[in-house]
Design an enzyme around this catalytic site. Structure first.
Site, PDB file in Angstrom:
ATOM      1  N   GLY A 254       0.779  -1.046  -0.086  1.00 46.24           N
ATOM      2  CA  GLY A 254      -0.070  -0.001  -0.103  1.00 46.24           C
ATOM      3  C   GLY A 254       0.896   1.172   0.098  1.00 46.24           C
ATOM      4  N   CYS A 281      11.946  -1.342   3.160  1.00 50.32           N
ATOM      5  CA  CYS A 281      10.804  -1.286   2.242  1.00 50.32           C
ATOM      6  C   CYS A 281       9.934  -0.058   2.872  1.00 50.32           C
ATOM      7  CB  CYS A 281      10.211  -2.555   1.846  1.00 50.32           C
ATOM      8  SG  CYS A 281       9.104  -2.658   0.282  1.00 50.32           S
ATOM      9  N   HIS A 365      15.184  -5.506  -0.206  1.00 47.77           N
ATOM     10  CA  HIS A 365      14.868  -6.650   0.831  1.00 47.77           C
ATOM     11  C   HIS A 365      16.129  -7.485   0.808  1.00 47.77           C
ATOM     12  CE1 HIS A 365      10.421  -6.596   1.162  1.00 47.77           C
ATOM     13  NE2 HIS A 365      10.477  -6.126   0.329  1.00 47.77           N
ATOM     14  N   GLU A 367      17.036  -9.623   3.071  1.00 45.31           N
ATOM     15  CA  GLU A 367      17.025 -11.054   3.466  1.00 45.31           C
ATOM     16  C   GLU A 367      16.613 -11.981   2.322  1.00 45.31           C
ATOM     17  OE1 GLU A 367      12.586 -10.053   2.041  1.00 45.31           O
ATOM     18  OE2 GLU A 367      14.357  -8.851   3.277  1.00 45.31           O
TER      19      GLU A 367
END
Length: 394
Positions: A254, A281, A365, A367
């Protein structure tokens, strides 16, 4: 199987699914997964693998994913490679029929997995044409519909695609966040061992869940952090009474400005606490908003596992995994914020840190899951900040 973009032709024989864009453009194909229809923003992802992690990434809430890689399904599905058990992507678009699984870890065919998760998809689409359309004109709103009979009410579907308001101004974090606090101690997956368990935590991190991915939690645990996860609507007081050593701001879906209506005041107070803070993020974007910066919606967004990012502090280039449709406008960051990472695709902001407080964030990201592991060092950077603060307090 696709139609022309003007004056759509009748569906060709064998059609059991369709993608209808808000401008009336249609893409015909064969239905996969669940029957029914889903509406959302249609984006594309360039990753060559990791479709199960992508489809369960909470950051894809409100979106229908076009996979540019043609062989989707070849590693099957399993109960381990998921990033959340709750809502995630709304649907998917493929070029070819789902590939049969050929991987020793597979426990189910992708089509059966899609049906079990009520995910609607379409195969047989010219995904290169759809991707070029997104590249040139921006991510459109649209509907993916699967009806085995091949009978569609195109006028109704097109009206619904046009009427959907889009992601700008939409708060989706509440839809994918946890409902109550929980602790996390599972560590990253290792070949031959599976997931591990943190036995001797060195730090306690409180994570605000705006749509957190499990592998972020595993990465924090692998770095020696016991994690307490709190809902997106948690207050600064909720965080501080857990007595954390550090604070983590998670990814999520969103518009950051919409979620920021309730999250930014909390983040601002937490920044003032002096505790180390790490954001990824959506967390990165809302940390910027808490500093008075601005964000904007991107025309295409970044979604894939091959995005080059330069770390301006080390000079190294990392290949990163990304999934975001909004971006921080670096010119609006305050003077005490230093840009640390930039995209080598389009020069957009990929990270910043504060010069006078132990706060840093990245847009991508680290990860992975799916994606390269070039950026795992950022979790150690977070740990180093907590170590330093403990030394100062001693």
């Amino acid at each position: 199987m696709t139609s022309k973009e003007t004056a759509p032709l009748a569906p060709p024989p064998g059609t059991s699914a369709v993608v209808v864009l808000a401008d009336g453009t249609r893409f015909y194909g064969r239905g996969i997964g669940a029957t029914g229809q889903a509406i959302g923003e249609i984006c594309f992802n360039t990753s060559m693998t990791g479709y199960q992690e992508i489809l369960t990434d909470p950051s894809y809430a409100g979106q229908i994913i076009t996979f540019t890689f043609p062989h989707i399904g070849n590693v099957g599905t399993n109960p381990e490679d998921i990033e959340t058990t709750g809502p995630a992507a709304r649907g998917l678009v493929l070029a070819a029929d789902i590939t049969d699984p050929a991987n020793y870890r597979a426990t189910a065919h992708l089509d059966a997995w899609l049906k079990n998760r009520n995910l609607i998809g379409i195969a047989g689409v010219d995904t290169r044409r759809l991707t070029r359309r997104i590249r040139d004109l921006g991510a459109p709103n649209g509907v993916v519909a699967h009806e085995p009979s091949g009978k569609f009410d195109f006028a109704r579907i097109e009206r619904e695609a046009k009427a959907w308001p889009g992601l700008e101004g939409m708060d989706l974090a509440k839809d994918v966040s946890c409902l109550q606090a929980y602790d996390w101690e599972e560590t990253r997956w290792q070949f031959g061992k599976g997931y591990g368990r943190l036995t001797d935590p060195r730090f306690h991190v409180v994570a605000l869940d705006f749509g957190i991915k499990r592998n972020i939690l595993r990465s924090l645990a692998s770095a020696g952090c016991r994690v307490t996860v709190l809902p997106a609507t948690a207050t600064a007081e909720d965080v501080m009474r857990r007595n954390p050593d550090g604070i983590f701001l998670s990814n999520g879906p969103g518009d950051p400005a919409a979620t920021g209506e309730y999250a930014v005041p909390t983040i601002t107070k937490l920044m003032d606490s002096g505790l180390p803070m790490f954001g990824i993020c959506l967390g990165h974007q809302m940390a910027a908003l808490a500093l008075g910066a601005k964000t904007r919606k991107m025309d295409r967004g970044h979604r894939g596992a091959n995005h080059p990012v330069k770390d301006l502090q080390t000079g190294k280039v990392e290949i990163t995994s990304q999934n975001h449709g909004f971006v921080v406008i670096p010119e609006t960051l305050p003077k005490d914020a230093e840009v640390t990472h930039v995209s080598l695709f389009d020069g957009s902001n990929e990270g910043f840190r504060l010069k006078n407080r132990p706060v840093f964030c990245v847009q991508y990201h680290p990860e992975a899951s799916p994606g390269p592991q070039d950026s795992h060092y950022l979790f150690q950077r977070f740990v180093a900040l907590m170590e330093e603060r403990k030394k100062q307090a001693a």
